[in-house]
Design a protein around this motif. Structure first.
Motif, PDB file in Angstrom:
ATOM      1  N   TYR A   1      38.421  53.417  29.662  1.00  0.00           N
ATOM      2  CA  TYR A   1      37.291  53.743  30.540  1.00  0.00           C
ATOM      3  C   TYR A   1      35.965  53.557  29.833  1.00  0.00           C
ATOM      4  O   TYR A   1      34.924  53.466  30.452  1.00  0.00           O
TER       5      TYR A   1
ATOM      6  N   ARG B   1      32.686  49.225  31.986  1.00  0.00           N
ATOM      7  CA  ARG B   1      31.636  50.094  32.487  1.00  0.00           C
ATOM      8  C   ARG B   1      31.523  50.059  34.013  1.00  0.00           C
ATOM      9  O   ARG B   1      31.404  51.075  34.673  1.00  0.00           O
ATOM     10  N   ARG B   2      31.526  48.882  34.591  1.00  0.00           N
ATOM     11  CA  ARG B   2      31.474  48.799  36.062  1.00  0.00           C
ATOM     12  C   ARG B   2      31.869  47.399  36.498  1.00  0.00           C
ATOM     13  O   ARG B   2      31.686  46.429  35.727  1.00  0.00           O
ATOM     14  N   PRO B   3      32.407  47.269  37.667  1.00  0.00           N
ATOM     15  CA  PRO B   3      32.639  45.923  38.202  1.00  0.00           C
ATOM     16  C   PRO B   3      31.306  45.359  38.664  1.00  0.00           C
ATOM     17  O   PRO B   3      30.421  46.109  39.068  1.00  0.00           O
ATOM     18  N   ILE B   4      31.133  44.076  38.570  1.00  0.00           N
ATOM     19  CA  ILE B   4      29.896  43.471  39.042  1.00  0.00           C
ATOM     20  C   ILE B   4      30.177  42.791  40.380  1.00  0.00           C
ATOM     21  O   ILE B   4      30.847  41.759  40.449  1.00  0.00           O
TER      22      ILE B   4
ATOM     23  N   PHE C   1      32.912  41.995  34.917  1.00  0.00           N
ATOM     24  CA  PHE C   1      32.699  43.402  34.592  1.00  0.00           C
ATOM     25  C   PHE C   1      31.557  43.520  33.612  1.00  0.00           C
ATOM     26  O   PHE C   1      31.353  42.621  32.799  1.00  0.00           O
ATOM     27  N   GLU C   2      30.856  44.627  33.694  1.00  0.00           N
ATOM     28  CA  GLU C   2      30.001  44.971  32.563  1.00  0.00           C
ATOM     29  C   GLU C   2      30.899  45.749  31.610  1.00  0.00           C
ATOM     30  O   GLU C   2      31.616  46.667  32.044  1.00  0.00           O
TER      31      GLU C   2
ATOM     32  N   VAL D   1      38.922  46.850  43.869  1.00  0.00           N
ATOM     33  CA  VAL D   1      37.515  47.224  44.046  1.00  0.00           C
ATOM     34  C   VAL D   1      36.642  46.065  44.483  1.00  0.00           C
ATOM     35  O   VAL D   1      35.611  46.260  45.128  1.00  0.00           O
TER      36      VAL D   1
END
Lengths: 470, 93
Positions: free
Chosen positions: B4, B8-11, B27-28, B90
């Motif tokens: 995790y 960091r986050r999906p773009i 992803f970032e 996602v």
């Protein structure tokens, strides 16, 4: 698409519409595309976000609602066609279930009017007239109105005016109070008081005071007072007697009516004014009678939404009228202690009657193939057509022509002369002779105001009683 | 480092949507994560097979606050290629 119709009630019907899921899906995708134009979705240029992303960002409900905005209208239209209905106005749509999509639509149907055997309805009415006695009565009223009041030292009699200071208590609680008010001692002014009040006051002289108990009748106007015994304390400050002026030329001239300088001229003027007024009243009455009689035997069906819509218009009109008179509808409602709904309920019968009548006249006009007179401006054509039809109906039913009652026979003046008098402001009533009936309808931009009857009867100073809320 | 912390986050962008057609997802990721860590993290987190990972440093942008010029932080972007037929939830909505 599956449409089932559920019974007709109140001239409106309910359609239950089931929509195929594929169709809903398609509509939602279309809606999503539109939504993505409107909302900024980060990472995407407006309108470029794919369906799934829009769904995720805005939520399924929002997309569904947007889809329904378009889909609902389409589906409704198709369903109405499929059910072979003739709707009067857009129906109300209600979603019953979302998946599968089931819509309930309330469809108001076109008004259906069977004017009946209107040609054989008969109405009789007497010609209006103004007799010498009528004129004399009005002269006497004027005389009473012009009377002067002089203080006297004798005990008060009926028809006198007294300045009164009074207190009324029921069970020790103050129920009303009259503070140094001039009151005219006539029965009409004491309706709210228990019987006998006036008898007590009569006979009192200036400076007298008296205490007495009286019981309110069981049918008293104020519920809280029914059957209650009240204790009154009355003090008379002064007594005035009425002095009527002589009925002579001087009196006539003193009224300040333009062109009236002798008693005979005054009588003549009253005869004309009263003639015109009665002629108008008689015409209104006749039309009302005819319409009532014809409506009674006709079958007029229309959906409630029609009344509701017209009622809203009427509310607006009332508010406008009040605004012109310098106060607002809200103030009026507060003053009369009514809720807007109560006010609406109060207007409803009038509005409903207006709708019925105009539907009825429309049906008759159609059946008799009545057209507006040649050369009527287009925006007035609809009204003119109904007016023509009404004149025809009145003549058929009552045998009275459109120009009944004959105003010239009644007053000795032609319409033009009367109009000229009205223009000079010598007549009390400036209302247009033609605008006797209001027609409902969107074509009409302006409504004739309800003529406030500027009644010239002698006005009585009413005993202002301030009743406390029980 | 925990997975995790790696992802960091999906773009999710227009470009990312286009890349999804080639089974690629962006992803970032953490600045100090490497390709192997990204591969492991994605496989574990989404239960898919990762064929290839490309990483790149995205330099921060300069921002002006009146007369002061500063930069937003640099970050690391990873483009993950999945085995044919696999997707990541996602991104699909």
């Amino acid at each position: 698409m599956n449409v089932t119709q559920q019974g007709i009630e109140d001239h409106q019907t309910i359609l239950q519409i089931e929509v195929e899921p594929e169709r809903v899906q398609r509509a939602m995708q279309q809606a999503a595309r539109k939504l993505s134009q409107r909302y900024r979705i980060p990472g995407f240029r407006p309108g470029k976000a794919p369906y799934n992303i829009v769904l995720q960002m805005l939520g399924k409900d929002q997309v569904f609602d947007a889809a329904l905005d378009d889909l609902g209208g389409q589906v409704y239209k198709e369903a109405v066609e499929q059910a072979a209905l003739d709707p009067f106005a857009p129906g109300r749509i209600e979603v019953v279930t979302r998946e599968p999509l089931t819509i309930k639509a309330l469809v108001p149907l076109k008004p259906d009017v069977d004017p009946g055997d209107y040609k054989n309805v008969r109405v009789v009415i007497d010609d209006p007239e103004v007799t010498e006695d009528d004129v004399e009565e009005i002269v006497e009223n004027l005389q009473a109105e012009q009377a002067t009041w002089t203080p006297v030292e004798r005990p008060a009699q009926l028809e006198d005016r007294v300045t009164m200071h009074a207190n009324g208590t029921v069970d020790g609680e103050q129920m009303f109070h009259v503070h140094d008010e001039e009151v005219w001692l006539v029965e009409d002014n004491f309706k709210e008081f228990p019987a006998g009040f006036l008898d007590e006051v009569v006979g009192m002289s200036s400076g007298d005071s008296r205490e007495f108990d009286l019981t309110y009748p069981e049918d008293a106007e104020h519920e809280a007072l029914r059957g209650k015994t009240a204790h009154f304390e009355v003090e008379i400050r002064d007594v005035k007697e009425r002095e009527l002026s002589e009925l002579d030329d001087e009196f006539a001239a003193g009224l300040g009516l333009g062109g009236v300088s002798t008693l005979d001229e005054l009588r003549e003027r009253i005869r004309i004014n009263e003639g015109v007024r009665r002629a108008r009243d008689a015409r209104d009455q006749l039309e009302d009678k005819v319409l009532t009689a014809v409506a009674e035997q006709a079958v007029i069906k229309y959906p409630p939404i029609m009344v509701a819509a017209e009622l809203e218009d009427e509310m607006e009109r009332q508010a406008e009228t009040m605004q012109r008179m310098g106060f607002t509808l809200e103030n009026y409602l507060r003053f009369t202690n009514m809720t807007p709904d109560q006010f609406r309920a109060q207007l409803a019968p009038t509005v409903e009657r207006r709708i019925q009548r105009s539907l009825l006249m429309d049906a008759i006009a159609k059946r008799e193939e009545v057209e507006a007179p040649e050369g009527t401006p287009e925006e007035q054509a609809a009204n003119a057509r109904l007016r023509t039809a009404l004149n025809w109906l009145v003549e058929t039913v009552s045998g009275k022509p459109a120009d009944w009652p004959n105003i010239t026979a009644l007053t000795g003046l032609s319409e033009d002369e009367i109009q000229a008098m009205a223009d000079e402001g010598e007549m009390e009533d400036e209302e247009e002779w033609e605008d006797t009936e209001e027609w409902e309808g969107e074509e009409e931009g302006e409504e004739g105001e309800e003529g406030e009857d500027g009644d010239d009867a002698p006005t009585a100073p009413s005993a202002t009683t301030e009743f406390k809320e029980a | 480092m925990h997975i995790y912390e790696v992802l960091r986050r999906p773009i999710i962008t227009e470009k990312g949507t286009l890349m999804a057609e080639n089974n690629q997802y962006a992803f970032e990721v953490a600045m100090d994560a490497n390709k192997v860590m990204v591969k492991e993290a994605v496989e574990k987190r989404f239960g898919v097979n990762v064929l290839r990972v490309n990483v790149m440093r995205m330099p921060g942008k300069t921002r002006r606050f009146g007369r002061r010029v500063s930069t937003t932080p640099s970050w690391k972007k990873a483009i993950v290629t999945l085995a044919p037929g696999q997707t990541i939830e996602v991104f699909e909505g």
